[in-house]
Design a protein around this motif. Structure first.
Motif, PDB file in Angstrom:
ATOM      1  N   ALA A 494       0.831  -1.204   0.000  1.00  0.00           N
ATOM      2  CA  ALA A 494       0.000   0.000   0.000  1.00  0.00           C
ATOM      3  C   ALA A 494       0.866   1.254   0.000  1.00  0.00           C
ATOM      4  O   ALA A 494       0.595   2.223  -0.716  1.00  0.00           O
ATOM      5  CB  ALA A 494      -0.927  -0.006   1.214  1.00  0.00           C
ATOM      6  N   ALA A 495       1.906   1.222   0.790  1.00  0.00           N
ATOM      7  CA  ALA A 495       2.793   2.381   0.865  1.00  0.00           C
ATOM      8  C   ALA A 495       3.417   2.655  -0.500  1.00  0.00           C
ATOM      9  O   ALA A 495       3.532   3.808  -0.933  1.00  0.00           O
ATOM     10  CB  ALA A 495       3.881   2.135   1.914  1.00  0.00           C
ATOM     11  N   THR A 496       3.814   1.599  -1.181  1.00  0.00           N
ATOM     12  CA  THR A 496       4.444   1.774  -2.486  1.00  0.00           C
ATOM     13  C   THR A 496       3.418   2.262  -3.522  1.00  0.00           C
ATOM     14  O   THR A 496       3.713   3.113  -4.355  1.00  0.00           O
ATOM     15  CB  THR A 496       5.083   0.461  -2.945  1.00  0.00           C
ATOM     16  OG1 THR A 496       5.815  -0.103  -1.859  1.00  0.00           O
ATOM     17  CG2 THR A 496       6.031   0.690  -4.112  1.00  0.00           C
ATOM     18  N   VAL A 497       2.207   1.708  -3.420  1.00  0.00           N
ATOM     19  CA  VAL A 497       1.147   2.167  -4.336  1.00  0.00           C
ATOM     20  C   VAL A 497       0.904   3.661  -4.142  1.00  0.00           C
ATOM     21  O   VAL A 497       0.814   4.421  -5.109  1.00  0.00           O
ATOM     22  CB  VAL A 497      -0.156   1.368  -4.094  1.00  0.00           C
ATOM     23  CG1 VAL A 497      -1.346   2.030  -4.818  1.00  0.00           C
ATOM     24  CG2 VAL A 497       0.015  -0.066  -4.573  1.00  0.00           C
ATOM     25  N   GLN A 498       0.847   4.067  -2.872  1.00  0.00           N
ATOM     26  CA  GLN A 498       0.605   5.488  -2.589  1.00  0.00           C
ATOM     27  C   GLN A 498       1.741   6.351  -3.085  1.00  0.00           C
ATOM     28  O   GLN A 498       1.558   7.520  -3.384  1.00  0.00           O
ATOM     29  CB  GLN A 498       0.385   5.700  -1.099  1.00  0.00           C
ATOM     30  CG  GLN A 498      -0.990   5.223  -0.652  1.00  0.00           C
ATOM     31  CD  GLN A 498      -1.204   5.433   0.834  1.00  0.00           C
ATOM     32  OE1 GLN A 498      -0.667   4.701   1.644  1.00  0.00           O
ATOM     33  NE2 GLN A 498      -1.984   6.459   1.162  1.00  0.00           N
ATOM     34  N   GLY A 499       2.907   5.755  -3.181  1.00  0.00           N
ATOM     35  CA  GLY A 499       4.038   6.503  -3.725  1.00  0.00           C
ATOM     36  C   GLY A 499       3.946   6.633  -5.242  1.00  0.00           C
ATOM     37  O   GLY A 499       4.438   7.596  -5.827  1.00  0.00           O
ATOM     38  N   ALA A 500       3.311   5.643  -5.864  1.00  0.00           N
ATOM     39  CA  ALA A 500       3.264   5.638  -7.328  1.00  0.00           C
ATOM     40  C   ALA A 500       2.099   6.493  -7.849  1.00  0.00           C
ATOM     41  O   ALA A 500       2.241   7.183  -8.864  1.00  0.00           O
ATOM     42  CB  ALA A 500       3.144   4.200  -7.836  1.00  0.00           C
ATOM     43  N   VAL A 501       0.948   6.418  -7.172  1.00  0.00           N
ATOM     44  CA  VAL A 501      -0.204   7.220  -7.621  1.00  0.00           C
ATOM     45  C   VAL A 501      -0.756   7.992  -6.427  1.00  0.00           C
ATOM     46  O   VAL A 501      -0.576   7.557  -5.292  1.00  0.00           O
ATOM     47  CB  VAL A 501      -1.314   6.327  -8.235  1.00  0.00           C
ATOM     48  CG1 VAL A 501      -0.809   5.659  -9.497  1.00  0.00           C
ATOM     49  CG2 VAL A 501      -1.788   5.303  -7.216  1.00  0.00           C
ATOM     50  N   ARG A 502      -1.431   9.125  -6.720  1.00  0.00           N
ATOM     51  CA  ARG A 502      -2.001   9.907  -5.627  1.00  0.00           C
ATOM     52  C   ARG A 502      -3.289   9.250  -5.196  1.00  0.00           C
ATOM     53  O   ARG A 502      -4.290   9.272  -5.925  1.00  0.00           O
ATOM     54  CB  ARG A 502      -2.252  11.345  -6.091  1.00  0.00           C
ATOM     55  CG  ARG A 502      -0.968  12.128  -6.354  1.00  0.00           C
ATOM     56  CD  ARG A 502      -1.308  13.503  -6.894  1.00  0.00           C
ATOM     57  NE  ARG A 502      -2.187  14.242  -5.966  1.00  0.00           N
ATOM     58  CZ  ARG A 502      -1.727  14.913  -4.911  1.00  0.00           C
ATOM     59  NH1 ARG A 502      -0.439  14.915  -4.635  1.00  0.00           N
ATOM     60  NH2 ARG A 502      -2.561  15.569  -4.140  1.00  0.00           N
ATOM     61  N   ILE A 503      -3.230   8.648  -4.040  1.00  0.00           N
ATOM     62  CA  ILE A 503      -4.407   7.918  -3.567  1.00  0.00           C
ATOM     63  C   ILE A 503      -4.318   7.851  -2.052  1.00  0.00           C
ATOM     64  O   ILE A 503      -3.221   7.737  -1.488  1.00  0.00           O
ATOM     65  CB  ILE A 503      -4.471   6.512  -4.195  1.00  0.00           C
ATOM     66  CG1 ILE A 503      -5.822   5.841  -3.920  1.00  0.00           C
ATOM     67  CG2 ILE A 503      -3.363   5.620  -3.691  1.00  0.00           C
ATOM     68  CD1 ILE A 503      -6.037   4.617  -4.787  1.00  0.00           C
ATOM     69  N   SER A 504      -5.503   7.961  -1.377  1.00  0.00           N
ATOM     70  CA  SER A 504      -5.447   7.894   0.083  1.00  0.00           C
ATOM     71  C   SER A 504      -5.500   6.434   0.520  1.00  0.00           C
ATOM     72  O   SER A 504      -5.832   5.539  -0.265  1.00  0.00           O
ATOM     73  CB  SER A 504      -6.621   8.681   0.695  1.00  0.00           C
ATOM     74  OG  SER A 504      -7.810   8.007   0.412  1.00  0.00           O
ATOM     75  N   ALA A 505      -5.178   6.200   1.801  1.00  0.00           N
ATOM     76  CA  ALA A 505      -5.088   4.830   2.308  1.00  0.00           C
ATOM     77  C   ALA A 505      -6.456   4.158   2.407  1.00  0.00           C
ATOM     78  O   ALA A 505      -6.603   2.959   2.141  1.00  0.00           O
ATOM     79  CB  ALA A 505      -4.391   4.813   3.660  1.00  0.00           C
ATOM     80  N   ASP A 506      -7.497   4.936   2.779  1.00  0.00           N
ATOM     81  CA  ASP A 506      -8.800   4.337   3.072  1.00  0.00           C
ATOM     82  C   ASP A 506      -9.346   3.435   1.971  1.00  0.00           C
ATOM     83  O   ASP A 506      -9.734   2.296   2.240  1.00  0.00           O
ATOM     84  CB  ASP A 506      -9.815   5.434   3.414  1.00  0.00           C
ATOM     85  CG  ASP A 506      -9.600   5.945   4.832  1.00  0.00           C
ATOM     86  OD1 ASP A 506      -8.726   5.323   5.525  1.00  0.00           O
ATOM     87  OD2 ASP A 506     -10.240   6.909   5.238  1.00  0.00           O
ATOM     88  N   PRO A 507      -9.390   3.906   0.761  1.00  0.00           N
ATOM     89  CA  PRO A 507      -9.937   3.004  -0.272  1.00  0.00           C
ATOM     90  C   PRO A 507      -9.105   1.749  -0.439  1.00  0.00           C
ATOM     91  O   PRO A 507      -9.664   0.666  -0.683  1.00  0.00           O
ATOM     92  CB  PRO A 507      -9.897   3.864  -1.544  1.00  0.00           C
ATOM     93  CG  PRO A 507      -9.052   5.040  -1.253  1.00  0.00           C
ATOM     94  CD  PRO A 507      -9.062   5.260   0.214  1.00  0.00           C
ATOM     95  N   LEU A 508      -7.796   1.871  -0.260  1.00  0.00           N
ATOM     96  CA  LEU A 508      -6.956   0.666  -0.399  1.00  0.00           C
ATOM     97  C   LEU A 508      -7.327  -0.369   0.645  1.00  0.00           C
ATOM     98  O   LEU A 508      -7.483  -1.554   0.356  1.00  0.00           O
ATOM     99  CB  LEU A 508      -5.478   1.025  -0.277  1.00  0.00           C
ATOM    100  CG  LEU A 508      -4.867   1.827  -1.429  1.00  0.00           C
ATOM    101  CD1 LEU A 508      -3.390   2.073  -1.174  1.00  0.00           C
ATOM    102  CD2 LEU A 508      -5.060   1.103  -2.751  1.00  0.00           C
TER     103      LEU A 508
END
Lengths: 565, 358
Positions: A494-508
């Motif tokens: 999740a941390a890496t995904v958030q680094g790649a695209v602008r997205i908040s943690a909640d939906p993940l």
């Protein structure tokens, strides 16, 4: 009947009474034979009267009863000089006079053969030379005995006994104070002398393990004053050795003929290492109280609390859900002592599973359906470790782009959440499946579990081999499973995904939660009898952060998950 | 005993033969010195005719040599040989390098025997040895030997309880002190002149013997030495301790008794005629052992006999302080020779450091 050799005939040994005191009988009614040409080793725990018996046999103290026979004659009835020509001794006294060479010391043994002046004839000199040669001390002949090493001096004292040309030799603890090499050499020498010269050799020793290896016959004195005789194997099989010598800490292992630490109370241990290394590891950890679990059998052997395997130059220990590398054996041993303490206080939730058990569980889970599949197989071209996904942002971006291309969607955020949910579902399914259906927690180590880029089907997962745990305490499994899947895999991803695209943690985490409920539902569908267990586990997991309070899961939670029926 | 009989390498046995030969030559040389040197020096050229009772000899020289020097030298030689032999016997019997008649209080025991006889029965004036009282010279020798044997037996009995070299030494000193104090007690009740005589005797001297004394002293000493030489075989077996000796066929109790008896007679006889002589019994065996390089009694016993005689003769010469006109007590000389050896032995002894028996 062959009279040669030594025979105890109802011997009672001890100390005669003084001034009205009754005699102290240390040993009574002993009967045994030490045959010519044989090495007889007298063993027994401290204080059982080995020295007393030997001194009685040598005529140094009178027998309180019975007879000691040397070549058919009773020791007390033979005149002293004649007895000295039949029986020689090596005593425990280690003091030797100064200014005496080895040859002169050995020559003292000619005493019963020389005349009034003690003058040595040429024949006497030959016997002395032979005796020194026989104990491999010819080169020491002209050295002062006070300058010899303990082992050399002991050999010269044996030469002195040989120079008496006896038919029997008694030796009281000749190997005490010797180093291991000298000890083995001296016992070997005594055995050879017995054979070559047809001597009856009786030797007492504390070195039980050596005695068991070299003795033709053992005389075992028990603390109760009994004398058992027989070959080492006979006495071992009869359990007499163990009965006489077992202590609180050590016990005699009949198979190996050595003493081993008593089985510890720390827990059971399974070692996987090279042939030479396995016993070493087992011994080192036995000192910390770990006992080796029984191997083999149809059930794959006894379950172990601790599994240790050799990995490269170091070791890897698996204990209660933790896999810990160690560079050296002492570090491992020190850690295992703490682990043993932990184990005594709290039983572990997880026991390290054998590779076979993990493979079986994984194979079983894979039959549940495509989303549960996890292959244990050779890793070929195109397989990459899961760790690459969150260790290398480039890899992740590439995969997100591939998903975007597959869906024909332009938005990378949407592709990223879809990918995350897909991966979460692929991780939840085999791990929950193995827990519920096989009682095994598979350790989805992201460096060992590999994936491969494909389109249009569930993400393929494969590992060459995986560790895993047998679940001992189902009540505590949710936490371990959470750690394996969420903490070790999904959180870094999740941390890496958030680094790649602008997205908040909640939906993940909402995606992760819905992947979990999807897995539970799928499991309930293919194995209805496991529904309750699966739902209960799913609830527990959903109650833990970061899954807790993620709002409505993307997919509605199925009825059973709500009702818990 | 021939060199061929020795159990040693050629080099070692040659050395031993050389040492024994040197010792054998040293005795007559020391004897000659003891005869020629003294308060007045008599050259050998004048002494020899006198010794041979040649008519041409100077009568004064003849008188000195025959009445003073010759008895003195013979006494010294015999006493030295006897003390050396007794020392070897005790050291082996006790398995203790410090055992010897003087240190173990055996000489004190002999003194007590002598004092009892002298003071108890009284004696004439004149030289001490003349005043042997009603029991005669033989009585003194028997009394001295009995006193020596009593102390030796006591110390041996005690030594079987204590295994430490130093403890035995202390026991010996204590027994010696007790014995000496009994002698002192006896002296208190005796007339001052005789007490003075006794005290002078107690300082030790080889010079107080007459030919009449020698007629008893020499046979007793020679018999004792012969017995000591005859008893070397069991002593060798005892080198390894009594247990080993028994398993080699030695009748230990008999050997111990005989050895005690012989060493008591040797020490007692010497004490009776020369007073308690210090340290010779300790020093001579050690020097002999070291120079011969062996503890084998078949060599050691002849060695100590020769070395003991030589040493005592030289001490005797030194005590006369040649040309000085002064006579020192023999013990003053023997202690100077012997005490350093005793200290060296103590320091070297591993057994002393560990507190165990040798």
């Amino acid at each position: 009947m062959d009279d040669r050799g030594l025979r105890l005939d109802g011997v009672c040994a001890g100390y005669p009474g003084r001034r009205g005191h009754a005699p102290r009988r240390v040993l009574d009614g002993l009967a045994a034979t030490a045959a010519s040409g044989e090495l007889t080793v007298l063993i027994g725990p401290n204080g059982t009267g080995k020295s007393t018996l030997l001194r009685t046999m040598a005529g140094l103290q009178p027998a309180l009863g019975g007879r000691v026979l040397v070549d058919g004659g009773a020791v007390e009835a033979i005149p002293a000089p004649e007895l000295a020509r039949r029986l020689a001794v090596v005593l425990t006294e280690r003091d030797v006079p100064a200014l005496l060479t080895a040859r002169e010391l050995a020559a003292l043994g000619r005493h019963p053969h020389t005349g009034f002046t003690g003058r040595l004839s040429a024949a006497d000199h030959d016997v002395v030379a032979w005796a020194l040669e026989a104990v491999h001390a010819a080169h020491l002949a002209d050295r002062p005995v006070t300058e010899l090493s303990d082992g050399e001096r002991q050999r010269v004292l044996v030469a002195r006994a040989l120079a008496q040309e006896p038919s029997a030799i008694l030796l009281d603890e000749p190997t005490a104070f010797l180093d291991v090499t000298s000890r083995v050499a001296l016992m070997g020498l005594l055995r050879r002398l017995a054979r070559d010269r047809g001597l009856a050799v009786v030797v007492s020793t504390h070195d039980l393990e050596l005695a068991l290896r070299v003795a033709d016959r053992l005389w075992l004195l028990t603390p109760g004053g009994l004398l058992h005789t027989g070959t080492p194997e006979e006495l071992t099989v009869a359990g007499l050795i163990g009965a006489a010598f077992d202590g609180d800490e050590l016990s005699f292992d009949p198979a190996s003929g050595v003493f081993v630490l008593r089985e510890g109370d720390a827990g059971r241990l399974r070692v996987t290492a090279g042939d030479n290394h396995t016993p070493l590891l087992e011994r080192a950890l036995a000192r910390e109280g770990w006992r080796t679990s029984r191997r083999g059998g149809e059930d794959g052997g006894e379950p172990a609390d601790l599994a240790v395997r050799q990995a490269g130059d170091g070791y890897v220990a698996a204990f209660d859900g933790d896999v810990i590398p160690f560079a050296t054996l002492p570090e491992l041993a020190a850690w295992s002592r703490r682990a043993a303490d932990t184990l005594r206080e709290t039983p572990p939730a997880l026991l390290p599973a054998t590779p076979a058990a993990v493979s079986d569980a994984v194979a079983g889970v894979s039959t549940l359906g495509g989303r549960f599949a996890l292959e244990i197989d050779q890793l070929g071209e195109g397989w990459r470790p899961l760790a690459d996904l969150f260790a290398d942002p480039g890899v992740l971006a590439e995969v997100i782009d591939a998903v975007a291309g597959r869906l024909g969607a332009a938005e990378r955020e949407a592709s990223a959440t879809i990918l995350f949910q897909e991966i979460a579902a692929r991780l939840w399914a085999p791990s929950i499946g193995a827990v519920i259906a096989h009682d095994v927690l598979v350790d989805l180590d992201p460096r060992r579990v590999h994936w491969r880029a494909v389109t249009g089907e569930p993400l393929p997962l494969r590992a060459a081999d995986l560790d895993g745990w047998r679940i001992r305490d189902p009540a505590r499994i949710a936490g371990h499973l959470h750690r394996t899947v969420v903490t070790e895999l999904l959180e870094p991803l999740a941390a890496t995904v958030q680094g790649a695209v602008r997205i908040s943690a909640d939906p993940l985490w909402g995606d992760a939660a819905s992947a979990l409920t999807g897995t539970v539902r799928a499991l309930a569908r293919v194995r209805p009898q496991l529904t309750d267990a699966a739902v209960a586990l799913g609830r527990e997991l959903l109650a833990m952060p970061p899954l807790r309070g993620t709002g409505e899961p993307a997919e509605p939670v199925p009825g059973p998950l709500h009702t818990g029926s | 005993m021939t060199v061929a009989a020795l159990t040693a390498a050629p080099a070692a046995s040659r050395r031993r033969a050389v040492v024994l030969s040197i010792l054998a030559l040293a005795v007559p040389v020391a004897f000659a010195l003891a005869v020629t040197l003294g308060s007045t020096s008599i050259p050998l050229s004048r002494a020899l005719p006198a010794l041979l009772r040649d008519g041409s000899a100077d009568p004064a020289v003849r008188e000195i040599i025959w009445t003073v020097r010759l008895p003195r030298a013979i006494t010294a030689a015999l006493a030295g040989a006897a003390l050396g032999a007794a020392g070897v016997q005790m050291q082996t019997l006790f398995r203790n390098p410090l055992a010897e008649p003087y240190i173990l209080g055996v000489s004190s025991g002999a003194s007590l025997g002598v004092a009892t006889v002298i003071i108890g029965w009284g004696g004439a004036a004149g030289t001490f040895s003349v005043g042997v009282g009603g029991l005669g010279r033989a009585g003194v020798v028997v009394a001295a030997s009995a006193g020596a044997a009593a102390v030796l037996a006591l110390v041996l009995a005690l030594s079987r309880r204590v295994r430490s070299v130093v403890t035995l030494l202390i026991v010996g000193v204590m027994v010696g002190s007790a014995t000496t104090s009994m002698v002192t007690l006896l002296l208190t009740y005796t007339d001052p002149q005789r007490a003075q005589q006794f005290l002078t005797w107690g300082l030790g001297s080889f010079a107080a013997t007459t030919w009449a004394d020698l007629a008893l002293f020499a046979p007793v000493c020679l018999a004792g030495l012969a017995a000591a030489l005859a008893g070397v075989k069991p002593l060798n077996a005892l080198l390894l301790g009594e247990s080993y000796a028994r398993t080699m066929g030695v009748r230990v109790r008999l050997t111990r008794t005989l050895t005690l008896l012989v060493s008591s007679v040797l020490a007692g006889a010497v004490t009776a005629f020369c007073g308690p002589v210090a340290f010779l019994g300790l020093a001579v065996p050690h020097v002999a052992r070291l120079s011969l390089g062996t503890a084998d009694h078949r060599l050691l016993m002849p060695g100590v006999t020769l070395l003991g005689a030589t040493t005592a003769l030289l001490c005797c010469v030194a005590a006369q302080v040649p040309g000085g006109g002064v006579v020192l007590p023999v013990n003053a000389v023997t202690t100077v020779v012997g005490a350093p050896v005793a200290i060296a032995v103590l320091l070297r002894s591993r057994a002393v450091r560990t507190g165990a028996a040798v």
